[in-house]
Motif scaffolding. Structure first.
Motif, PDB file in Angstrom:
ATOM      1  N   TYR A 104     -15.722  -1.106   2.426  1.00  0.00           N
ATOM      2  CA  TYR A 104     -14.428  -1.482   3.009  1.00  0.00           C
ATOM      3  C   TYR A 104     -13.323  -0.880   2.157  1.00  0.00           C
ATOM      4  CZ  TYR A 104     -16.811  -4.812   6.003  1.00  0.00           C
ATOM      5  OH  TYR A 104     -17.628  -5.373   6.946  1.00  0.00           O
ATOM      6  N   ASP A 105     -12.384  -0.188   2.806  1.00  0.00           N
ATOM      7  CA  ASP A 105     -11.303   0.431   2.046  1.00  0.00           C
ATOM      8  C   ASP A 105     -10.248  -0.606   1.658  1.00  0.00           C
ATOM      9  OD1 ASP A 105      -9.662   0.001   4.252  1.00  0.00           O
ATOM     10  OD2 ASP A 105      -9.547   2.117   4.832  1.00  0.00           O
ATOM     11  N   ALA A 106      -9.174  -0.153   1.060  1.00  0.00           N
ATOM     12  CA  ALA A 106      -8.165  -1.057   0.519  1.00  0.00           C
ATOM     13  C   ALA A 106      -7.266  -1.669   1.581  1.00  0.00           C
ATOM     14  CB  ALA A 106      -7.311  -0.325  -0.523  1.00  0.00           C
ATOM     15  N   GLU A 144     -17.767  -1.914  -1.335  1.00  0.00           N
ATOM     16  CA  GLU A 144     -17.138  -0.594  -1.341  1.00  0.00           C
ATOM     17  C   GLU A 144     -17.155   0.077   0.029  1.00  0.00           C
ATOM     18  OE1 GLU A 144     -15.653   1.981  -4.099  1.00  0.00           O
ATOM     19  OE2 GLU A 144     -14.875   0.012  -3.541  1.00  0.00           O
ATOM     20  N   ASP A 176     -15.818   7.021  -0.131  1.00  0.00           N
ATOM     21  CA  ASP A 176     -14.758   6.408  -0.924  1.00  0.00           C
ATOM     22  C   ASP A 176     -13.585   7.364  -1.094  1.00  0.00           C
ATOM     23  OD1 ASP A 176     -15.433   8.243  -2.852  1.00  0.00           O
ATOM     24  OD2 ASP A 176     -16.329   6.795  -4.230  1.00  0.00           O
ATOM     25  N   ARG A 230      -6.027   2.508  -3.803  1.00  0.00           N
ATOM     26  CA  ARG A 230      -7.487   2.539  -3.716  1.00  0.00           C
ATOM     27  C   ARG A 230      -8.042   1.118  -3.782  1.00  0.00           C
ATOM     28  NH1 ARG A 230      -9.380   1.153  -8.647  1.00  0.00           N
ATOM     29  NH2 ARG A 230      -8.069   1.520 -10.480  1.00  0.00           N
ATOM     30  N   THR A 231      -9.363   1.045  -3.644  1.00  0.00           N
ATOM     31  CA  THR A 231     -10.033  -0.237  -3.853  1.00  0.00           C
ATOM     32  C   THR A 231     -10.195  -0.482  -5.351  1.00  0.00           C
ATOM     33  OG1 THR A 231     -12.233   0.754  -3.828  1.00  0.00           O
ATOM     34  CG2 THR A 231     -11.340  -0.002  -1.717  1.00  0.00           C
ATOM     35  N   SER A 232     -10.519  -1.713  -5.717  1.00  0.00           N
ATOM     36  CA  SER A 232     -10.801  -2.035  -7.115  1.00  0.00           C
ATOM     37  C   SER A 232     -12.101  -2.829  -7.169  1.00  0.00           C
ATOM     38  CB  SER A 232      -9.669  -2.848  -7.744  1.00  0.00           C
ATOM     39  OG  SER A 232     -10.039  -3.290  -9.041  1.00  0.00           O
ATOM     40  N   ARG A 285       0.829  -1.194   0.000  1.00  0.00           N
ATOM     41  CA  ARG A 285       0.000   0.000   0.000  1.00  0.00           C
ATOM     42  C   ARG A 285       0.875   1.259   0.000  1.00  0.00           C
ATOM     43  NH1 ARG A 285      -2.861  -3.035  -1.662  1.00  0.00           N
ATOM     44  NH2 ARG A 285      -4.923  -3.741  -0.974  1.00  0.00           N
ATOM     45  N   THR A 288      -9.176  -7.506  -0.085  1.00  0.00           N
ATOM     46  CA  THR A 288      -8.211  -6.470  -0.486  1.00  0.00           C
ATOM     47  C   THR A 288      -6.994  -7.014  -1.215  1.00  0.00           C
ATOM     48  OG1 THR A 288      -6.865  -6.532   1.539  1.00  0.00           O
ATOM     49  CG2 THR A 288      -8.872  -5.186   1.589  1.00  0.00           C
ATOM     50  N   ARG A 341     -12.278  -7.011  -7.209  1.00  0.00           N
ATOM     51  CA  ARG A 341     -13.058  -7.670  -6.160  1.00  0.00           C
ATOM     52  C   ARG A 341     -14.204  -8.475  -6.777  1.00  0.00           C
ATOM     53  NH1 ARG A 341     -13.556  -3.309  -1.111  1.00  0.00           N
ATOM     54  NH2 ARG A 341     -11.321  -3.170  -0.674  1.00  0.00           N
ATOM     55  N   ASP A 379      -6.460  -5.336  -4.563  1.00  0.00           N
ATOM     56  CA  ASP A 379      -6.613  -3.892  -4.684  1.00  0.00           C
ATOM     57  C   ASP A 379      -5.261  -3.254  -5.025  1.00  0.00           C
ATOM     58  OD1 ASP A 379      -9.286  -3.968  -4.103  1.00  0.00           O
ATOM     59  OD2 ASP A 379      -9.057  -3.415  -1.991  1.00  0.00           O
TER      60      ASP A 379
END
Length: 462
Positions: free
Chosen positions: A447-449, A445, A457, A378-380, A288, A371, A384, A374
Motif C-alpha cells: 500500500y502506498d502512502a 508495503e 515501491d 513515501r511510505t515509512s 502529501r 498512512t 507503520r 507516512d
C-alpha cells in the motif's frame, strides 16, 4: 438491534492496553478474594488467568475534554456555546493513543483556570434558563432553590447529594438570593457545582462486597460507567431511575440498559474509541507532496476518516461484528470520490457503501490507519511498524539510544526501503528495536502512502 460486540471489544482492548498480564505458570492460583464468574457470562475459550475476576484499583477519573463537553451539553442543554467556551482547553496527554487515561488526566493550574472560566460562562447561561429553574417567580424562593439543588445536584454529581452537600449549596443559594435575586442563586450554585471534583471527576466509593477486600460499584457508579463507556457523557433519566431503584446490580440489568443505550443516537460518540485506538483521527494533519502524489482529492484526509468511521459503524450496528472482522474483513467502505482514488469498480454516489477490495484486511489496510504517519513523499516501514506494535499489540517501543544514528546509510539511497532497513539492522545498537518494528511495517508495503494498492515501491522495486 445494535450489536453488542463493541462492549466486549472495548473491555478486551482496555485490559490489553492498561492492565498487566498475570502469570501463566501452572502453579499459579487465582486470587482467593476474586468473585466467582457470573453464571450468565458469555461462554468463551478464555485463558486460565482470565477466568476469575480480579478487581483492580478504581482511580479518580477526570472527565476528558470530549466527556466534559458532552456532559455539559446533556446537563444544561447548551449547544454551540459549549464548543466556544472550551476551545482553549489544554489538550490531554495521550497514552497508547487514548486521551482518557486516569493516570494522565490531572488538574493543573492552567486546567483549573480553564474549568473555572468555562463554568462561569455556563452558569451565566443557566441562570437565564427558566426550564432549568424559575425561582424568581416562585412563591417560596427558598424552597424552589432547595428543589433545584436536589435535582440538579443529582444530575451534576451523578448521584444524590448527601445532607451536608445539600445544606452547603442551600447556603450558597440563600446568600445570592439575599444579595441579588433567585437567578443569582441558581448561577452561584451551578458555578460551584461545575468546579467540584464530584463533577469533574468520576468518583467511586463503592459498597461493601460481603466482607471481601474489594468493594462493589453502587448502582449510581455503574450507571456512570455505562454512560461514559457508551455515550461519553452522563447518565440519562432512565439510567438515573434504574440507579435509584438499585436495579444495576445484576448482569441482566446492566445488559438490558446497554442494549437500550446502543440504540440511542448518542452511542455514535463511542466511535471516538476506534478513532483514538487506531489513530484514524490522526489523518487530520495528513499532507502529501504533489510532485509524488498528484491530483489527490483536496479532502482526501476527510475521506480516509469517513471510510474508517463507516467501517466501525457497520461492525457496531450493521452486523454482528467480531474482533476477527475488525482486523480481517475483505471489504471497506467508499463513496464515489474515494472509489475513484482507489480504482474500485462499481456504481457509487456521495454516500459511503460497503465494497469488496482486493487485499483488504479490515481496519489494518485502511488508509486512515496505515498512512497517518507516512512522510509526504513515501511510505515509512518504521512508522507503520511502530504503530502496529503500540496501537494493536499495546507494547512500548523504546526510544533509540542517545548516540544512535537514526538516519539510513545515504549510500543505499537507491535500494528499496526494505533492504535499506535490513542493512540498518546490522548495527547492533539498532537491531533490537528494529527487529520488532520493521517486519510488521514491511507487511503493508503493498500500500502506498495514500492507501492505494501497488506492485512496486517508490524505487520501482517489486
Amino acid at each position: 438491534m445494535r450489536s453488542l460486540n463493541f462492549i466486549f471489544l472495548a473491555a478486551i482492548a482496555g485490559t490489553a492496553c492498561s492492565g498487566s498480564v498475570p502469570s501463566t505458570s501452572d502453579d499459579s492460583n487465582p486470587d482467593d478474594d476474586a468473585p466467582p464468574p457470573d453464571d450468565d457470562r458469555p461462554t468463551m475459550d478464555l485463558p486460565k488467568e482470565c477466568r476469575n475476576i480480579a478487581p483492580g484499583t478504581s482511580p479518580l477519573r477526570r472527565l476528558s475534554n470530549d466527556e466534559y463537553r458532552n456532559t455539559i451539553r446533556d446537563l444544561l442543554g447548551l449547544g454551540e456555546m459549549v464548543k466556544t467556551a472550551t476551545m482553549g482547553f489544554v489538550a490531554e496527554t495521550e497514552s497508547l493513543g487514548f486521551r482518557n487515561s486516569a493516570e494522565f488526566l490531572k488538574i493543573s493550574t492552567v486546567t483549573a483556570q480553564d474549568f473555572m472560566n468555562a463554568a462561569d460562562a455556563f452558569a451565566t447561561a443557566a441562570a437565564s434558563d427558566k426550564t432549568l429553574a424559575d425561582c424568581n417567580n416562585a412563591a417560596d424562593k427558598k424552597a424552589c432553590g432547595a428543589e433545584f439543588i436536589r435535582d440538579f445536584g443529582r444530575r451534576a454529581y451523578r448521584r444524590p447529594l448527601n445532607d451536608e452537600e445539600q445544606g452547603r449549596f442551600e447556603a450558597v443559594f440563600q446568600k445570592a438570593l439575599d444579595t441579588y435575586d433567585a437567578s443569582a442563586g441558581v448561577e452561584a450554585v451551578v458555578l460551584a457545582m461545575l468546579q467540584s471534583p464530584h463533577f469533574l471527576f468520576r468518583v467511586e466509593f463503592g459498597q461493601d462486597a460481603a466482607g471481601k477486600s474489594y468493594t462493589k460499584p453502587t448502582s449510581y457508579e455503574t450507571a456512570s460507567r455505562l454512560s461514559y463507556m457508551l455515550w461519553q457523557s452522563m447518565p440519562d433519566d432512565e439510567l438515573f431511575e434504574a440507579a435509584a431503584k438499585d436495579e444495576l446490580q445484576s448482569s441482566e440489568q446492566v445488559l438490558s440498559q446497554a442494549k437500550r443505550m446502543l440504540d440511542d443516537p448518542k452511542a455514535e460518540r463511542s466511535l471516538e474509541f476506534f478513532r483514538q485506538w487506531f489513530e484514524t483521527d490522526g489523518v487530520k494533519t495528513f499532507s502529501r507532496d504533489e510532485k509524488y502524489f498528484p491530483n489527490l482529492p483536496t479532502d482526501i484526509n476527510v475521506l480516509f476518516a469517513q471510510e474508517s468511521d463507516a467501517f466501525a459503524k457497520h461492525l457496531m450496528w450493521g452486523t454482528e461484528g467480531t474482533f476477527e472482522d475488525l482486523l480481517t474483513a475483505p471489504y471497506t467502505f467508499a463513496n464515489n470520490t474515494l472509489a475513484k482514488h482507489y480504482g474500485l469498480e462499481g456504481n457509487f454516489d456521495a454516500s459511503f457503501t460497503q465494497v469488496d477490495r482486493d487485499g483488504s484486511s479490515g481496519i489494518l489496510t485502511q488508509a486512515g490507519f496505515i498512512t497517518a504517519h507516512d512522510p509526504p513523499t513515501r511510505t515509512s516501514i518504521v512508522k507503520r511498524g511502530v504503530k502496529l506494535r503500540t496501537r494493536l499489540m499495546c507494547q512500548i517501543v523504546p526510544a533509540p539510544p542517545p548516540d544512535a544514528d537514526t538516519n539510513l546509510d545515504p549510500t543505499t539511497a537507491n535500494l528499496p526501503q526494505k533492504e535499506r532497513l535490513a542493512r540498518h539492522r546490522e548495527d547492533p545498537s539498532c537491531a533490537g528495536c528494529h527487529a520488532l518494528i520493521d517486519p510488521l511495517g514491511e507487511i503493508f508495503e503493498s500500500y502506498d502512502a495514500v492507501g492505494r494498492l501497488r506492485s512496486k515501491d517508490e524505487t520501482g522495486s517489486d
